[in-house]
Design an enzyme around this catalytic site. Sequence first.
Site, mmCIF file in Angstrom:
data_model
loop_
_atom_site.group_PDB
_atom_site.id
_atom_site.type_symbol
_atom_site.label_atom_id
_atom_site.label_comp_id
_atom_site.label_asym_id
_atom_site.label_seq_id
_atom_site.Cartn_x
_atom_site.Cartn_y
_atom_site.Cartn_z
ATOM 1 C CB SER A 142 -0.875 0.008 1.258
ATOM 2 O OG SER A 142 -1.455 1.278 1.478
ATOM 3 C CE1 TYR A 156 -3.991 -2.092 5.462
ATOM 4 C CE2 TYR A 156 -2.802 -0.103 4.841
ATOM 5 C CZ TYR A 156 -3.479 -1.257 4.486
ATOM 6 O OH TYR A 156 -3.625 -1.576 3.153
#
Length: 244
Positions: A142, A156
């Site tokens: 990501s 995350y």
Amino acid sequence: MGRLSNQVALITGAGSGVGLAIAQAFLAEGAKLVLAGRDAAKLEKAAQSLNAGDAVTIVPTDITDPAAVAKLVEQATAAYGKIDILVNNAGTNLKARTMRELTPESWQTLIRTNLDGAFYCIQAVLPQMIARKDGVIVNINSVSGKRAYPLAGAAYVASKFGLAGLGNCLAAEERENNIRVSNIFPGEIDTPILEVRPNPVTEEARKVILKPADVASAVLFVATLPPHVSVPELIIKPTAHVYS
């Protein structure tokens, strides 16, 4: 003959979204597929949508369990004889994601799925790739693995930074065995993970962000390059968004 004919790909998080899109792209190029994910019903539905018969095998797996991952790789190898391509796509996030909201339990949930699970899959697949001196490992990361965007949340972000480091170190260690490792860093994607955003994503915002097929195209590009070519990192983002 497709560009991935005679290749076998193991894809985690393959029941929907990016994982399913990668499966569709690989299948169109002649690959045989092993689809893994926690939800057996979703995997079955995904396999039915691919309509590829014996070219697709599903193995429901909790990738946070190293014993389950070892069994997954055993079953995948038994089905097709080898695993040429591993796509670590499984990932998750939570609504309560700020540092103030995180608990030891929620922290572990994200680290175990987003980072530990990828490690377990790599560890289980790597010996056969080393033996053949050939293999492709793609980690779906990501942009939060490059930039500490607060929107993604601390756990995350930490898991994705860790995944980037894992991939880069592995690539350096195994380069002489011709094992190519790519970390792909997508920006926002229109997938079910948006449903756990703290604030709902508008339809207008969804229109301009990446689609699963966009990321699948990037993965296919990496996987179909000649063996002497490696792409360590690839960032892909919506044109309308800023990368800074």
